[in-house]
Design a protein around this motif. Structure first.
Motif, PDB file in Angstrom:
ATOM      1  N   ALA A  15       0.827  -1.209   0.000  1.00  0.00           N
ATOM      2  CA  ALA A  15       0.000   0.000   0.000  1.00  0.00           C
ATOM      3  C   ALA A  15       0.861   1.258   0.000  1.00  0.00           C
ATOM      4  O   ALA A  15       0.489   2.276  -0.599  1.00  0.00           O
ATOM      5  CB  ALA A  15      -0.927  -0.011   1.217  1.00  0.00           C
ATOM      6  N   GLU A  16       2.008   1.212   0.673  1.00  0.00           N
ATOM      7  CA  GLU A  16       2.889   2.383   0.736  1.00  0.00           C
ATOM      8  C   GLU A  16       3.751   2.518  -0.512  1.00  0.00           C
ATOM      9  O   GLU A  16       3.998   3.628  -0.988  1.00  0.00           O
ATOM     10  CB  GLU A  16       3.764   2.287   1.989  1.00  0.00           C
ATOM     11  N   GLU A  17       4.216   1.400  -1.039  1.00  0.00           N
ATOM     12  CA  GLU A  17       5.086   1.447  -2.219  1.00  0.00           C
ATOM     13  C   GLU A  17       4.278   1.555  -3.514  1.00  0.00           C
ATOM     14  O   GLU A  17       4.755   2.120  -4.498  1.00  0.00           O
ATOM     15  CB  GLU A  17       5.959   0.192  -2.277  1.00  0.00           C
ATOM     16  N   LEU A  18       3.066   0.958  -3.522  1.00  0.00           N
ATOM     17  CA  LEU A  18       2.240   0.845  -4.730  1.00  0.00           C
ATOM     18  C   LEU A  18       3.067   0.219  -5.861  1.00  0.00           C
ATOM     19  O   LEU A  18       2.994   0.623  -7.019  1.00  0.00           O
ATOM     20  CB  LEU A  18       1.660   2.202  -5.141  1.00  0.00           C
ATOM     21  N   HIS A  19       3.850  -0.771  -5.470  1.00  0.00           N
ATOM     22  CA  HIS A  19       4.725  -1.450  -6.420  1.00  0.00           C
ATOM     23  C   HIS A  19       5.135  -2.775  -5.776  1.00  0.00           C
ATOM     24  O   HIS A  19       5.804  -2.783  -4.727  1.00  0.00           O
ATOM     25  CB  HIS A  19       5.944  -0.584  -6.710  1.00  0.00           C
ATOM     26  N   PHE A  20       4.741  -3.896  -6.374  1.00  0.00           N
ATOM     27  CA  PHE A  20       4.961  -5.183  -5.743  1.00  0.00           C
ATOM     28  C   PHE A  20       6.443  -5.541  -5.638  1.00  0.00           C
ATOM     29  O   PHE A  20       6.882  -6.110  -4.638  1.00  0.00           O
ATOM     30  CB  PHE A  20       4.199  -6.287  -6.499  1.00  0.00           C
ATOM     31  N   THR A  21       7.219  -5.213  -6.655  1.00  0.00           N
ATOM     32  CA  THR A  21       8.640  -5.560  -6.617  1.00  0.00           C
ATOM     33  C   THR A  21       9.360  -4.792  -5.518  1.00  0.00           C
ATOM     34  O   THR A  21      10.134  -5.364  -4.746  1.00  0.00           O
ATOM     35  CB  THR A  21       9.296  -5.283  -7.985  1.00  0.00           C
ATOM     36  N   ARG A  22       9.111  -3.472  -5.418  1.00  0.00           N
ATOM     37  CA  ARG A  22       9.760  -2.681  -4.368  1.00  0.00           C
ATOM     38  C   ARG A  22       9.312  -3.146  -2.986  1.00  0.00           C
ATOM     39  O   ARG A  22      10.118  -3.221  -2.053  1.00  0.00           O
ATOM     40  CB  ARG A  22       9.452  -1.195  -4.553  1.00  0.00           C
ATOM     41  N   LEU A  59      -4.654   1.445  -4.812  1.00  0.00           N
ATOM     42  CA  LEU A  59      -5.538   0.961  -3.765  1.00  0.00           C
ATOM     43  C   LEU A  59      -6.994   1.177  -4.172  1.00  0.00           C
ATOM     44  O   LEU A  59      -7.345   2.235  -4.703  1.00  0.00           O
ATOM     45  CB  LEU A  59      -5.277   1.698  -2.453  1.00  0.00           C
ATOM     46  N   THR A  60      -7.829   0.187  -3.926  1.00  0.00           N
ATOM     47  CA  THR A  60      -9.263   0.373  -4.088  1.00  0.00           C
ATOM     48  C   THR A  60      -9.792   1.133  -2.876  1.00  0.00           C
ATOM     49  O   THR A  60      -9.059   1.386  -1.911  1.00  0.00           O
ATOM     50  CB  THR A  60      -9.982  -0.976  -4.183  1.00  0.00           C
ATOM     51  N   ALA A  61     -11.055   1.493  -2.892  1.00  0.00           N
ATOM     52  CA  ALA A  61     -11.650   2.169  -1.738  1.00  0.00           C
ATOM     53  C   ALA A  61     -11.541   1.282  -0.498  1.00  0.00           C
ATOM     54  O   ALA A  61     -11.227   1.751   0.606  1.00  0.00           O
ATOM     55  CB  ALA A  61     -13.110   2.513  -2.033  1.00  0.00           C
ATOM     56  N   ALA A  62     -11.794  -0.029  -0.688  1.00  0.00           N
ATOM     57  CA  ALA A  62     -11.671  -0.969   0.428  1.00  0.00           C
ATOM     58  C   ALA A  62     -10.228  -1.040   0.909  1.00  0.00           C
ATOM     59  O   ALA A  62      -9.960  -1.117   2.114  1.00  0.00           O
ATOM     60  CB  ALA A  62     -12.161  -2.350   0.006  1.00  0.00           C
ATOM     61  N   GLY A  63      -9.276  -1.001  -0.041  1.00  0.00           N
ATOM     62  CA  GLY A  63      -7.865  -1.040   0.319  1.00  0.00           C
ATOM     63  C   GLY A  63      -7.442   0.184   1.104  1.00  0.00           C
ATOM     64  O   GLY A  63      -6.669   0.091   2.065  1.00  0.00           O
ATOM     65  N   GLN A  64      -7.947   1.349   0.709  1.00  0.00           N
ATOM     66  CA  GLN A  64      -7.622   2.583   1.421  1.00  0.00           C
ATOM     67  C   GLN A  64      -8.121   2.527   2.860  1.00  0.00           C
ATOM     68  O   GLN A  64      -7.422   2.926   3.801  1.00  0.00           O
ATOM     69  CB  GLN A  64      -8.223   3.778   0.691  1.00  0.00           C
ATOM     70  N   GLU A  65      -9.349   2.018   3.034  1.00  0.00           N
ATOM     71  CA  GLU A  65      -9.904   1.937   4.388  1.00  0.00           C
ATOM     72  C   GLU A  65      -9.147   0.915   5.216  1.00  0.00           C
ATOM     73  O   GLU A  65      -8.845   1.148   6.391  1.00  0.00           O
ATOM     74  CB  GLU A  65     -11.388   1.567   4.321  1.00  0.00           C
ATOM     75  N   LEU A  66      -8.785  -0.218   4.606  1.00  0.00           N
ATOM     76  CA  LEU A  66      -8.046  -1.234   5.340  1.00  0.00           C
ATOM     77  C   LEU A  66      -6.669  -0.720   5.734  1.00  0.00           C
ATOM     78  O   LEU A  66      -6.163  -1.050   6.816  1.00  0.00           O
ATOM     79  CB  LEU A  66      -7.910  -2.510   4.506  1.00  0.00           C
ATOM     80  N   ALA A  67      -6.041   0.085   4.868  1.00  0.00           N
ATOM     81  CA  ALA A  67      -4.715   0.609   5.180  1.00  0.00           C
ATOM     82  C   ALA A  67      -4.738   1.428   6.463  1.00  0.00           C
ATOM     83  O   ALA A  67      -3.832   1.330   7.298  1.00  0.00           O
ATOM     84  CB  ALA A  67      -4.194   1.448   4.013  1.00  0.00           C
TER      85      ALA A  67
END
Length: 302
Positions: A15-22, A59-67
């Motif tokens: 969620a913070e990187e918005l990049h799976f490799t990093r 992030l989806t809306a659900a992802g933002q809330e979960l974060a």
């Protein structure tokens, strides 16, 4: 799959990187393994957390809330571990403690003094470095714990929020606002800002975001700082202004005036490796928490 703290840390890294490799590199995981874990988490929760395409991860809306919720859970968990470490106590042993090199010397002395009171038998090495480098040192096990400003890349570490630092505007003494009792970020909208290099301060993006929230985009001065010791000299010489956490301000600096900024704050964290169960960390946590909560370190007006 039962959801554990490690799953929340993995989710927060992506969620913070918005990049799976990093994020995978940050977590010391293989990228396919991290992707599989996130997919399992989505399946367990029954919601999509990220939108993925060939160009970006969002992030989806659900992802933002979960974060938001996950970050609170992880911080609470880390705080609980820190409290347990305090009760384990113990005065004997050896600890290396990193402290941001920009903290005022009085704060470092106060930590040493408090530690001598709560754990007189403890041997302490104090390491002075930038917050960015201290995070890396703790993650690699070269330093046991560190006090850092708004750290990035700490999803795999134990992080205890010990204080919120107020912001201070560093202005040339002849600046029209230098005589003000306080200013707002909006008052500084037309100024050119000196920003530290990202290899010593991880929160430039946070500063940009604060200015956007205040209604403007900050203008970066042509002089970008790579050495904090030169910052206030650049301000005094008219290259730009600088906004810093109050614990960075140095009373008596020549040619500059420090003016409190109303409103926003920047968090200070005490970090350690999540699996570091050293009894010696208990008194260190107590000493740092006591020092950071003391009002004598709040800069009201310099």
């Amino acid at each position: 799959m039962s959801i554990e703290i490690r799953h929340l840390r993995q989710f927060l890294a992506v969620a913070e990187e918005l990049h799976f490799t990093r994020a995978a590199e940050r977590l010391h995981l293989a990228q396919p393994a991290l992707s599989a874990q996130i997919k399992k988490l989505e399946q367990e929760l029954g919601v999509q957390l990220f939108r993925r395409n060939t160009r970006a991860v969002e992030l989806t809306a659900a992802g933002q809330e979960l974060a938001v919720k996950a970050r609170a859970v992880v911080e609470s968990y880390d705080s609980t571990l820190a409290t347990a470490a305090q009760f384990r106590g113990g005065g004997a042993g050896h600890v290396s403690l990193g402290v941001s090199s920009r903290f005022r010397p009085t704060m470092r002395r106060s930590i040493l003094s408090e530690l001598a009171t709560v754990a007189p038998g403890l041997s302490l090495d104090m390491v002075s470095e930038s917050s960015v480098r201290l995070v890396q040192a703790v993650a690699e096990g070269r330093v046991d714990a560190a006090v850092v400003i708004a750290p990035a890349n700490v999803a795999t570490l134990r992080a205890l929020r010990v204080r919120d630092a107020h912001l201070i505007a560093t202005l040339p003494t002849a600046h029209p606002l230098a005589a003000a009792s306080s200013v707002t970020l909006w008052d500084l909208r037309d100024e050119r800002w000196i920003l530290p290099s990202s290899d010593v301060f991880a929160s430039n993006s946070l500063m940009h975001a604060m200015c956007v929230e205040a209604g403007f985009r900050l203008k970066v001065a042509s002089t970008a700082s790579s050495n904090y010791d030169d910052d206030f000299v650049g301000v005094a010489e008219g290259h730009g202004i600088e906004v810093v956490p109050d614990v960075f301000a140095r009373p008596g600096s020549q040619g500059v005036t420090f003016v409190p900024v109303e409103g926003p704050t920047i968090p200070i964290y005490l970090i350690a490796q999540a699996d570091n169960g050293s009894r010696s960390l208990g008194p260190v946590f107590r000493a740092v928490a006591a020092t950071m909560s003391s009002d004598e370190h709040l800069l009201v007006r310099v």
